[in-house]
Write a protein that holds these residues in place. Structure first.
Motif, PDB file in Angstrom:
ATOM      1  N   LEU A   3      18.093  10.488  -2.074  1.00 26.82           N
ATOM      2  CA  LEU A   3      17.287   9.552  -1.295  1.00 26.82           C
ATOM      3  C   LEU A   3      17.150   8.209  -2.022  1.00 26.82           C
ATOM      4  N   VAL A   4      17.372   7.103  -1.278  1.00 25.19           N
ATOM      5  CA  VAL A   4      17.199   5.755  -1.834  1.00 25.19           C
ATOM      6  C   VAL A   4      16.419   4.932  -0.821  1.00 25.19           C
ATOM      7  N   ARG A   5      15.384   4.231  -1.301  1.00 22.87           N
ATOM      8  CA  ARG A   5      14.566   3.420  -0.393  1.00 22.87           C
ATOM      9  C   ARG A   5      14.083   2.152  -1.081  1.00 22.87           C
ATOM     10  N   LEU A   6      13.841   1.130  -0.269  1.00 24.51           N
ATOM     11  CA  LEU A   6      13.051  -0.018  -0.675  1.00 24.51           C
ATOM     12  C   LEU A   6      11.633   0.229  -0.184  1.00 24.51           C
ATOM     13  N   LEU A   7      10.670   0.205  -1.097  1.00 27.50           N
ATOM     14  CA  LEU A   7       9.281   0.513  -0.754  1.00 27.50           C
ATOM     15  C   LEU A   7       8.422  -0.731  -0.921  1.00 27.50           C
ATOM     16  N   ARG A   8       7.733  -1.105   0.141  1.00 27.93           N
ATOM     17  CA  ARG A   8       6.896  -2.309   0.151  1.00 27.93           C
ATOM     18  C   ARG A   8       5.432  -1.921   0.315  1.00 27.93           C
ATOM     19  N   LEU A   9       4.593  -2.452  -0.563  1.00 27.20           N
ATOM     20  CA  LEU A   9       3.153  -2.276  -0.448  1.00 27.20           C
ATOM     21  C   LEU A   9       2.551  -3.649  -0.166  1.00 27.20           C
ATOM     22  N   ALA A  10       1.957  -3.796   1.011  1.00 28.04           N
ATOM     23  CA  ALA A  10       1.449  -5.092   1.451  1.00 28.04           C
ATOM     24  C   ALA A  10       0.246  -5.521   0.620  1.00 28.04           C
ATOM     25  N   PRO A  11      -0.065  -6.809   0.603  1.00 28.05           N
ATOM     26  CA  PRO A  11      -1.262  -7.280  -0.112  1.00 28.05           C
ATOM     27  C   PRO A  11      -2.513  -6.555   0.383  1.00 28.05           C
ATOM     28  N   GLY A  12      -3.350  -6.161  -0.572  1.00 28.84           N
ATOM     29  CA  GLY A  12      -4.597  -5.497  -0.241  1.00 28.84           C
ATOM     30  C   GLY A  12      -4.482  -4.013   0.038  1.00 28.84           C
ATOM     31  N   GLN A  13      -3.274  -3.454  -0.028  1.00 28.39           N
ATOM     32  CA  GLN A  13      -3.075  -2.046   0.308  1.00 28.39           C
ATOM     33  C   GLN A  13      -3.127  -1.156  -0.932  1.00 28.39           C
ATOM     34  N   VAL A  14      -3.430   0.119  -0.697  1.00 28.63           N
ATOM     35  CA  VAL A  14      -3.574   1.108  -1.761  1.00 28.63           C
ATOM     36  C   VAL A  14      -2.827   2.378  -1.354  1.00 28.63           C
TER      37      VAL A  14
END
Length: 205
Positions: A105-116
């Protein structure tokens, strides 16, 4: 399911920086192009799949038969997505690793501003687990208000670095900054090549 209590004799640190460094400018350029069309939202984060189970990448392929153990990725074939095929630098990063071991498995993971991302464990993502894959993390975009906690202690990962993290231990992520956080994560089979690199990196710390 795998017996996750069946551990190897070797004990590893919960975080080990590996001796690889990647061009974040090239990765970010390709991510910015891909996220316009291929960003999928999940409970805590957004993701762009770059490699996944073959039947999910190509719906014309049959579902794999049920497996007794899904931990090591052998339950299915794996395929590159069109997103990865259209991203030459990201593809070169994946090709480097799969020239030495099997990449799942390969992914680009994005965590938006203000997220936890709440604290959790991934029970089979560790070298100590008898049958598993391991996940390498390459930070791409971050800010000084992003913190990855592993065993309640921050991991100081910088863009372009490559880290092995013991993810069957408790971990959580916070992004209290005003910019997105993006990592490339690569799951792979921990063969002799990878174990030797991790061993040497741990010994050199």
């Amino acid at each position: 399911m795998s017996d996750i209590s069946n551990l190897t004799e070797k004990v590893y640190k919960d975080r080990i920086q590996l001796p690889f460094h990647f061009d974040t400018a090239k990765m970010i350029e390709e991510f910015n192009f891909l996220k316009q069309k291929h960003l999928s939202h999940y409970e805590y984060y957004d993701a762009i799949p770059l490699r996944g189970p073959a039947h999910m990448i190509d719906p014309s392929l049959p579902f794999p038969p049920p497996a007794e153990d899904y931990a090591d990725g052998s339950w299915t074939d794996w395929l590159d997505t069109n997103s990865l095929k259209s991203s030459p630098y990201l593809l070169s990063v994946i090709d480097f690793f799969r020239s030495n071991t099997k990449v799942t498995l390969v992914r680009l993971l994005r965590l938006a501003p203000g997220q936890v991302v709440k604290e959790h464990t991934d029970p089979t993502l560790a070298l100590e687990v008898h049958k598993s894959v391991v996940r390498l993390t390459i930070p791409m975009i971050t800010n000084d208000k992003v913190t990855f906690y592993l065993n309640n202690t921050p991991v100081p990962m910088n863009p372009g670095e490559c880290w092995y993290l013991k993810l069957n231990d408790p971990h959580r992520i916070t992004n209290y900054g005003e910019e997105e956080r993006v990592n490339l994560t690569i799951d792979m089979i921990p063969n002799e090549w990878l174990r030797a690199i991790i061993d040497e990196s741990q010994n050199n710390e």
